[in-house]
Design a protein around this motif. Structure first.
Motif, short mmCIF file in Angstrom:
data_model
loop_
_atom_site.label_atom_id
_atom_site.label_comp_id
_atom_site.label_asym_id
_atom_site.label_seq_id
_atom_site.Cartn_x
_atom_site.Cartn_y
_atom_site.Cartn_z
N ALA A 62 -3.72 14.13 3.90
CA ALA A 62 -4.89 14.15 3.01
C ALA A 62 -4.54 13.82 1.56
O ALA A 62 -5.42 13.57 0.76
N ARG A 63 -3.25 13.80 1.22
CA ARG A 63 -2.84 13.49 -0.16
C ARG A 63 -2.75 12.00 -0.43
O ARG A 63 -2.43 11.58 -1.54
N PHE A 64 -3.05 11.16 0.59
CA PHE A 64 -2.98 9.71 0.45
C PHE A 64 -3.80 9.25 -0.75
O PHE A 64 -4.93 9.66 -0.95
N SER A 65 -3.18 8.42 -1.56
CA SER A 65 -3.84 7.80 -2.71
C SER A 65 -4.36 8.81 -3.73
O SER A 65 -5.36 8.58 -4.40
N THR A 66 -3.65 9.94 -3.84
CA THR A 66 -3.98 10.94 -4.86
C THR A 66 -2.73 11.19 -5.71
O THR A 66 -1.62 10.85 -5.28
N PRO A 67 -2.88 11.81 -6.86
CA PRO A 67 -1.71 12.14 -7.68
C PRO A 67 -0.75 13.10 -6.99
O PRO A 67 0.42 13.20 -7.37
N ASP A 68 -1.21 13.81 -5.96
CA ASP A 68 -0.37 14.77 -5.24
C ASP A 68 0.47 14.13 -4.14
O ASP A 68 1.30 14.81 -3.52
N CYS A 69 0.28 12.85 -3.88
CA CYS A 69 1.02 12.16 -2.83
C CYS A 69 2.52 12.21 -3.15
O CYS A 69 2.93 11.96 -4.28
N SER A 70 3.33 12.53 -2.14
CA SER A 70 4.78 12.64 -2.33
C SER A 70 5.42 11.34 -2.82
O SER A 70 6.46 11.38 -3.47
N ILE A 71 4.83 10.23 -2.51
CA ILE A 71 5.38 8.94 -2.94
C ILE A 71 5.49 8.89 -4.47
O ILE A 71 6.39 8.28 -5.01
N LYS A 72 4.58 9.57 -5.15
CA LYS A 72 4.60 9.58 -6.62
C LYS A 72 5.87 10.23 -7.15
O LYS A 72 6.44 9.79 -8.15
N ASP A 73 6.35 11.29 -6.48
CA ASP A 73 7.56 11.99 -6.92
C ASP A 73 8.82 11.13 -6.75
O ASP A 73 9.79 11.30 -7.48
N TRP A 74 8.80 10.25 -5.77
CA TRP A 74 9.98 9.48 -5.41
C TRP A 74 9.86 7.99 -5.75
O TRP A 74 10.73 7.20 -5.37
N GLN A 75 8.83 7.60 -6.46
CA GLN A 75 8.52 6.20 -6.69
C GLN A 75 9.69 5.41 -7.31
O GLN A 75 10.01 4.32 -6.86
N GLU A 76 10.32 5.96 -8.32
CA GLU A 76 11.41 5.24 -8.99
C GLU A 76 12.61 5.05 -8.06
O GLU A 76 13.16 3.94 -7.95
N GLY A 77 13.02 6.11 -7.38
CA GLY A 77 14.14 6.02 -6.45
C GLY A 77 13.85 5.09 -5.28
O GLY A 77 14.72 4.32 -4.86
N LEU A 78 12.64 5.15 -4.76
CA LEU A 78 12.26 4.27 -3.66
C LEU A 78 12.26 2.81 -4.08
O LEU A 78 12.67 1.94 -3.32
N ALA A 79 11.85 2.55 -5.31
CA ALA A 79 11.88 1.18 -5.82
C ALA A 79 13.31 0.67 -5.90
O ALA A 79 13.58 -0.50 -5.57
N THR A 132 0.84 -1.21 0.00
CA THR A 132 0.00 0.00 0.00
C THR A 132 0.87 1.24 0.00
O THR A 132 0.60 2.20 -0.71
N TYR A 133 1.94 1.24 0.77
CA TYR A 133 2.84 2.39 0.80
C TYR A 133 3.38 2.69 -0.59
O TYR A 133 3.35 3.83 -1.05
N PHE A 134 3.88 1.67 -1.26
CA PHE A 134 4.50 1.89 -2.57
C PHE A 134 3.49 2.20 -3.67
O PHE A 134 3.84 2.80 -4.68
N SER A 135 2.23 1.86 -3.47
CA SER A 135 1.23 2.15 -4.51
C SER A 135 0.38 3.38 -4.19
O SER A 135 -0.05 4.08 -5.11
N LYS A 136 0.14 3.66 -2.90
CA LYS A 136 -0.78 4.75 -2.55
C LYS A 136 -0.20 5.81 -1.62
O LYS A 136 -0.73 6.91 -1.54
N GLY A 137 0.85 5.48 -0.89
CA GLY A 137 1.44 6.43 0.06
C GLY A 137 1.32 5.94 1.49
O GLY A 137 0.89 4.83 1.76
N CYS A 138 1.71 6.81 2.43
CA CYS A 138 1.77 6.39 3.83
C CYS A 138 0.44 6.51 4.56
O CYS A 138 0.24 5.89 5.59
#
Length: 63
Positions: A18-35, A8-14
């Motif tokens: 309020a940005r959880f599971s939205t395009p604005d979630c910070s996880i989206k910006d860092w997805q490649e590096g986190l992977a 869930t963290y890697f697909s939707k965020g922490c």
């Protein structure tokens, strides 16, 4: 709502804001590096868990 499932963290965020599971979630910006970091940690045989709504990697039962 903090997440408890690592996928869930890697697909939707922490889930900590309020940005959880939205395009604005910070996880989206860092997805490649986190992977890439996740891959390195797992290849080093670290145990992957979720703590405080984020991935945590452990060795010998320590963070």
């Amino acid at each position: 709502m903090m997440i408890t499932d690592i996928e869930t963290y890697f697909s939707k965020g922490c889930g900590r804001c309020a940005r959880f599971s939205t395009p604005d979630c910070s996880i989206k910006d860092w997805q490649e590096g986190l992977a890439q970091l996740r891959s390195i940690c797992l290849s080093a045989d670290l145990k992957e868990t979720v703590k405080w709504g984020h991935p945590c990697y452990m060795f010998a039962d320590r963070n």
